[in-house]
Write a protein that holds these residues in place. Structure first.
Motif, PDB file in Angstrom:
ATOM      1  N   TYR A  21       0.679  -0.992  -0.062  1.00  0.00           N
ATOM      2  CA  TYR A  21       0.025  -0.108  -0.058  1.00  0.00           C
ATOM      3  C   TYR A  21       0.864   1.352   0.034  1.00  0.00           C
ATOM      4  O   TYR A  21       0.380   2.620   0.098  1.00  0.00           O
ATOM      5  N   ILE A 112      -4.082   5.265  -1.408  1.00  0.00           N
ATOM      6  CA  ILE A 112      -4.238   4.891  -2.921  1.00  0.00           C
ATOM      7  C   ILE A 112      -5.561   4.355  -2.991  1.00  0.00           C
ATOM      8  O   ILE A 112      -5.864   3.597  -2.195  1.00  0.00           O
ATOM      9  N   PHE A 114      -7.093   1.921  -4.257  1.00  0.00           N
ATOM     10  CA  PHE A 114      -7.579   0.350  -4.069  1.00  0.00           C
ATOM     11  C   PHE A 114      -7.329   0.003  -2.423  1.00  0.00           C
ATOM     12  O   PHE A 114      -7.721  -1.129  -2.356  1.00  0.00           O
ATOM     13  N   ARG A 134      -6.422  12.263  -9.889  1.00  0.00           N
ATOM     14  CA  ARG A 134      -6.653  10.980 -10.913  1.00  0.00           C
ATOM     15  C   ARG A 134      -5.338  10.743 -11.386  1.00  0.00           C
ATOM     16  O   ARG A 134      -4.634  11.306 -11.642  1.00  0.00           O
ATOM     17  N   ASN A 135      -5.152   9.297 -11.309  1.00  0.00           N
ATOM     18  CA  ASN A 135      -4.149   8.555 -12.053  1.00  0.00           C
ATOM     19  C   ASN A 135      -2.826   9.342 -11.468  1.00  0.00           C
ATOM     20  O   ASN A 135      -1.982   9.462 -12.312  1.00  0.00           O
ATOM     21  N   HIS A 137      -0.763   8.115  -8.922  1.00  0.00           N
ATOM     22  CA  HIS A 137       0.411   7.103  -8.681  1.00  0.00           C
ATOM     23  C   HIS A 137       0.614   6.033  -9.754  1.00  0.00           C
ATOM     24  O   HIS A 137      -0.215   5.390 -10.145  1.00  0.00           O
ATOM     25  N   ASP A 139       2.570   2.552 -10.304  1.00  0.00           N
ATOM     26  CA  ASP A 139       2.898   1.508  -9.502  1.00  0.00           C
ATOM     27  C   ASP A 139       4.044   0.763 -10.348  1.00  0.00           C
ATOM     28  O   ASP A 139       4.615  -0.361  -9.905  1.00  0.00           O
ATOM     29  N   GLN A 142       0.563   0.032 -13.541  1.00  0.00           N
ATOM     30  CA  GLN A 142      -0.732   1.069 -14.082  1.00  0.00           C
ATOM     31  C   GLN A 142      -0.739   2.100 -13.187  1.00  0.00           C
ATOM     32  O   GLN A 142      -0.116   2.159 -11.996  1.00  0.00           O
ATOM     33  N   TYR A 143      -1.694   3.228 -13.576  1.00  0.00           N
ATOM     34  CA  TYR A 143      -1.822   4.246 -12.801  1.00  0.00           C
ATOM     35  C   TYR A 143      -3.024   3.979 -11.751  1.00  0.00           C
ATOM     36  O   TYR A 143      -3.991   3.287 -12.101  1.00  0.00           O
ATOM     37  N   HIS A 144      -2.986   4.801 -10.601  1.00  0.00           N
ATOM     38  CA  HIS A 144      -4.038   4.620  -9.643  1.00  0.00           C
ATOM     39  C   HIS A 144      -4.551   6.053  -9.084  1.00  0.00           C
ATOM     40  O   HIS A 144      -3.518   6.930  -8.914  1.00  0.00           O
ATOM     41  N   ASP A 145      -5.713   6.132  -8.792  1.00  0.00           N
ATOM     42  CA  ASP A 145      -6.099   7.377  -8.181  1.00  0.00           C
ATOM     43  C   ASP A 145      -5.854   7.423  -7.031  1.00  0.00           C
ATOM     44  O   ASP A 145      -5.556   6.466  -6.148  1.00  0.00           O
TER      45      ASP A 145
END
Length: 160
Positions: A21, A112, A114, A134-135, A137, A139, A142-145
């Motif tokens: 995380y 993050i 998720f 939005r987008n 981070h 990893d 892929q991008y994460h909000d």
């Protein structure tokens, strides 16, 4: 936190269930961790805390003042083997410290998207969701909000 806590805190930070995380996903070396600690302890805007239950270390909190007027970010994690409910106790104690001892005005947090446990945790501690980056981070795949939270000292005292 003192230098004697370094190896224990690093073992928690590098645990797969904690690390997944984090923004930084790689296993941190003791050398990296020690260098970070040495820099962080010289930084008067940082508050590094080890949370204990019955004199047993079970969590870590990093509060960093980011703007004038007592605005700070925080990051935290409980030891992977900590008893159920430790996170709630850690959060309450850290916020009490931030607002009452450190005299901060606002604590900002991020999760993050998720990481539903962290999102629920922030809300349970009285934080308001203040936005979504939005987008924000990447990893490596892929991008994460990123979900942003804020808690004011006045919010905290009204929830106690």
């Amino acid at each position: 936190m003192v230098s004697d806590d370094l190896e224990l805190v690093l073992s928690w930070r590098n645990h797969a269930e904690v690390r997944r995380y984090m923004y930084t996903q790689h296993e941190i070396t003791l050398k990296e961790h020690t260098e970070w600690f040495e820099r962080a302890t010289l930084d008067t805007s940082r508050h590094l805390l080890v949370f204990e239950l019955k004199e047993t270390p079970v969590g870590f909190v990093n509060i960093r003042e980011i703007a004038p007027g007592g605005i700070a970010d925080w990051g935290f994690y409980a030891a992977p083997e900590a008893p159920r409910g430790t996170g709630q106790k850690l959060g309450k104690a850290a916020l009490q410290y931030a607002f009452c001892q450190a005299g901060l005005h606002k604590i900002c947090g991020q999760a993050i998207a998720f990481n539903q446990r962290s999102i629920k945790f922030h809300l349970s501690q009285g934080f308001q969701q203040e936005g979504i980056l939005r987008n924000q981070h990447f990893d490596g795949k892929q991008y994460h909000d990123v979900v942003c939270f804020g808690l004011l000292a006045t919010d905290s005292t009204s929830n106690s």
